[in-house]
Enzyme design. Sequence first.
Site, short mmCIF file in Angstrom:
data_model
loop_
_atom_site.label_atom_id
_atom_site.label_comp_id
_atom_site.label_asym_id
_atom_site.label_seq_id
_atom_site.Cartn_x
_atom_site.Cartn_y
_atom_site.Cartn_z
N ALA A 71 -33.05 5.77 13.65
CA ALA A 71 -32.46 6.52 12.54
C ALA A 71 -30.95 6.38 12.52
CB ALA A 71 -32.87 8.00 12.63
N ALA A 74 -30.22 2.92 11.17
CA ALA A 74 -30.51 2.89 9.73
C ALA A 74 -29.44 3.63 8.92
CB ALA A 74 -31.89 3.50 9.46
N GLU A 75 -29.08 4.84 9.36
CA GLU A 75 -28.10 5.61 8.60
C GLU A 75 -26.73 4.94 8.63
OE1 GLU A 75 -26.63 10.01 7.43
OE2 GLU A 75 -28.43 9.76 8.63
N THR A 76 -26.38 4.34 9.75
CA THR A 76 -25.11 3.63 9.83
C THR A 76 -25.06 2.49 8.82
OG1 THR A 76 -24.86 4.18 12.16
CG2 THR A 76 -23.59 2.30 11.35
N SER A 79 -25.17 3.71 5.17
CA SER A 79 -23.92 4.37 4.81
C SER A 79 -22.81 3.35 4.55
CB SER A 79 -23.47 5.32 5.92
OG SER A 79 -24.35 6.41 6.02
#
Length: 162
Positions: A71, A74-76, A79
């Site tokens: 996660a 993925a978020e990095t 973003s």
Amino acid sequence: MGEQQHVKFPQEVIDEYAALGVDLLALFSAGHLGTRMGVQILEASADRVVGTMPVEGNTQPYGLLHGGASAVLAETLGSVGSMLHGGSSKIAVGVDLNCTHHRGARSGLVTGVATPVHRGRSTATYEIIITDENDKRVCTARLTCMLRDVNPGDEELIRAAR
């Protein structure tokens, strides 16, 4: 995030941020969390963001890659894509992250590739596919970021990333 000097940015993006005195390599990162987890961004544009993360050091008690680590990767990546889409006048703020974990990884590097699903004026959504070194899918994620205007107080936060 480790050795970020190898990140490939489109020249127009480099020029846009350089004119503002902003260090892209510091700004487009996972910060201290990414450094601790060994996240490295290899390629970054609004159309595609690629990054890696080692499995070692990011595992759960069974020795498998921790779902939370996937996660973070993925978020990095999502973003960074959202920030590049929004440009220097916007800040991308994650509002929804969804991860489906398909298989475990015990060693090596995992690679995430983020591609846009939707790029609007106020939101951006990216699909992030994370694979192991055998190109087998480990996780599929979707991140939606709100794109909000940079406020006067935000400029100091952005410049502090230098």
